[in-house]
Scaffold this active site. Structure first.
Site, PDB file in Angstrom:
ATOM      1  N   ASP A  19      45.581 119.673  47.028  1.00 13.94           N
ATOM      2  CA  ASP A  19      44.138 119.812  46.766  1.00 13.94           C
ATOM      3  C   ASP A  19      43.909 120.842  45.663  1.00 13.94           C
ATOM      4  OD1 ASP A  19      44.492 119.765  50.110  1.00 13.94           O
ATOM      5  OD2 ASP A  19      43.375 118.160  49.136  1.00 13.94           O
ATOM      6  N   GLN A 261      52.603 126.264  38.532  1.00 15.90           N
ATOM      7  CA  GLN A 261      52.317 124.836  38.304  1.00 15.90           C
ATOM      8  C   GLN A 261      52.699 124.401  36.888  1.00 15.90           C
ATOM      9  OE1 GLN A 261      48.265 123.208  37.882  1.00 15.90           O
ATOM     10  NE2 GLN A 261      48.697 121.952  39.703  1.00 15.90           N
ATOM     11  N   ARG A 277      55.832 114.010  45.965  1.00 13.56           N
ATOM     12  CA  ARG A 277      55.100 113.674  47.189  1.00 13.56           C
ATOM     13  C   ARG A 277      53.605 113.731  46.957  1.00 13.56           C
ATOM     14  NH1 ARG A 277      55.967 119.340  50.686  1.00 13.56           N
ATOM     15  NH2 ARG A 277      53.914 120.164  50.217  1.00 13.56           N
ATOM     16  N   GLY A 278      52.820 113.387  47.925  1.00 13.57           N
ATOM     17  CA  GLY A 278      51.369 113.572  47.884  1.00 13.57           C
ATOM     18  C   GLY A 278      50.713 112.902  46.690  1.00 13.57           C
ATOM     19  N   GLU A 279      50.045 113.703  45.869  1.00 17.56           N
ATOM     20  CA  GLU A 279      49.284 113.082  44.765  1.00 17.56           C
ATOM     21  C   GLU A 279      49.602 113.693  43.414  1.00 17.56           C
ATOM     22  OE1 GLU A 279      45.104 112.401  45.483  1.00 17.56           O
ATOM     23  OE2 GLU A 279      44.629 112.533  43.353  1.00 17.56           O
ATOM     24  N   SER A 281      52.014 115.834  42.196  1.00 17.72           N
ATOM     25  CA  SER A 281      53.399 115.761  41.684  1.00 17.72           C
ATOM     26  C   SER A 281      53.781 114.302  41.422  1.00 17.72           C
ATOM     27  CB  SER A 281      54.382 116.394  42.669  1.00 17.72           C
ATOM     28  OG  SER A 281      54.327 115.736  43.933  1.00 17.72           O
TER      29      SER A 281
END
Ligand code: TRH
Length: 381
Positions: A19, A261, A277-279, A281
């Site tokens: 997020d 980042q 993973r997730g969004e 990356s």
């Protein structure tokens, strides 16, 4: 380009880092490329600091890389219409303070109000993107803004200069070597097949480690601190702390620090294969031009398997990629014959990487998310 527009982006760190990772990236791009005065409201400054070390976790208000960052500490704040921005974005349908919404309704020129949703390759997204939702009581309308892979969505986050920076880096072996050694990676590890591993704890990491250990090709698996700690510690025979490393058979596993980042892209660019993973990356791996395997955020009733299959269908990288991806996400036929899955994927990697620029052009034909978002807001003002 300067605009007199102000924008407030509200980010509630649900769990993990995506997020704030997405909101931080979007904030910087809106300010730098579109001249919008961005204020980022964040509830969890500690997670933010993990990827942006200059964040002061005790500050209620601070300037970070030119972005105003406000600590979103509670829901009971009082606001006046003058406190409200021209554009108000809630990330992932987080509930912005009721006092702020009340002030939005009293502002003479109503703000543009967006709910910036999560990324999915599923088709239903196209039917929901840009839909309005009237507030039940107040004279306000919220619009759904969906990232996505087609021209009927908001597109993906992609900042100016990214591809130029990537090409300059990957064509400079000294830069790659300096970056990897700054993370403690040895020359021998740098000469192996380099894999970055960023996944959720429930990934079948131990099984994959065994396949790499017993495989014919040297593999150096670089794992940021805090990722799959149990499986990594078991392989290492010690706590999975930055700097810890161990070799067995053809496999070396090394724990890296969780990098800022902006450095995470260089980790992706330095490796031959990236587990993401997730969004955020997952999107960065698509821009990195290397083979990648996506570990999707698990949902009830295996809804995430639908999301995964929708992406595999769009990405169409072949059976080796699909089979490995499905098994990595527990969506394969069986538990996965990892030596065979790895052998097939390793053989397909050059072809998968070669296709990535074609994929990037296809997505970017729709425009990048920040630009599409500013155009959408302009159409509503
Ligand atoms: O951390 P995540 O699992 O975040 C998830 C997803 O966003 C998911 O969609 C959401 O529903 C859930 O949060 C609540 O994965 P993601 O999205 O890749 O975000 C990780 C961020 O951390 C990304 O911006 C990259 C950054 N990062 C670093 O800055 N340094 C590092 O060393 C690493 C490994 C990641």
């Amino acid at each position: 380009m300067t605009s007199s527009l102000s924008l407030h982006l509200f980010c509630k760190v649900v769990d993990n880092f995506g997020d704030i990772g997405i909101c931080w990236r979007l904030s910087r791009q809106l300010q730098r490329e579109h001249g919008i005065a961005v204020t980022l409201w964040v509830d969890d400054l500690r997670s933010f600091q993990r990827m942006c070390p200059q964040v002061d976790v005790t500050a209620g208000l601070q300037l970070v890389e030119g972005i105003t960052v406000r600590h979103w500490a509670a829901q009971d704040g009082e606001f006046t219409p003058d406190d409200v921005a021209d554009i108000v974005i809630e990330f992932f349908a987080c509930d912005i303070p009721p006092g702020y919404i009340a002030a939005m309704a009293q502002r003479p020129e109503r703000p543009v109000w967006l709910n910036l949703e999560g990324l999915s390759a599923e088709e239903w997204v196209e039917g929901c993107h840009s839909l309005p939702s009237k507030h039940p009581r107040l004279p306000l309308t919220k619009y759904f803004f969906f990232p996505g892979f087609t021209e009927r969505t908001g597109g993906l986050l992609y900042e100016e200069g990214l591809e130029v920076a990537r090409r300059a880096y990957v064509s400079d072996p000294a830069a790659v070597s300096a970056f990897l050694s700054s993370l403690g990676v040895t020359d021998a590890e740098a000469a192996a097949i380099k894999v970055s591993l960023f996944c959720y704890p429930y990934a079948p990491v131990a099984a994959l480690f065994a396949a790499w250990r017993d495989g014919g090709q040297p593999v150096a698996c670089l794992v940021p601190e805090g990722v799959a700690s149990d499986a990594v510690a078991t392989f290492l025979g010690q706590p999975a702390l930055p700097g810890a490393a161990r070799s067995e058979g053809a496999l070396t596993v090394r724990v890296l620090p969780f990098v800022p980042q902006q450095d995470y892209d260089r980790l992706l660019w330095s490796c031959d294969l990236n587990f993401v993973r997730g969004e955020d990356s997952w999107v960065r791996a698509q821009w990195a031009g290397k083979s990648f395997i996506w570990h999707i955020y698990a949902q009830d009733e295996n809804l995430h398997h639908k999301k995964l299959r929708a992406f595999l269908q769009r990405y169409a990288a072949g059976s080796a990629f699909d089979e490995f991806s499905l098994c990595w996400n527990g969506a394969g036929a069986g538990v996965g014959d990892w030596p065979a899955l790895w052998k097939a994927l390793a053989a397909a990697m050059p072809e998968i990487s070669a296709k990535s620029s074609q994929w990037q052009q296809k997505i970017l034909a729709n425009g990048d998310l920040a630009t599409n978002l500013t155009k959408f807001c302009a159409s509503l003002r």
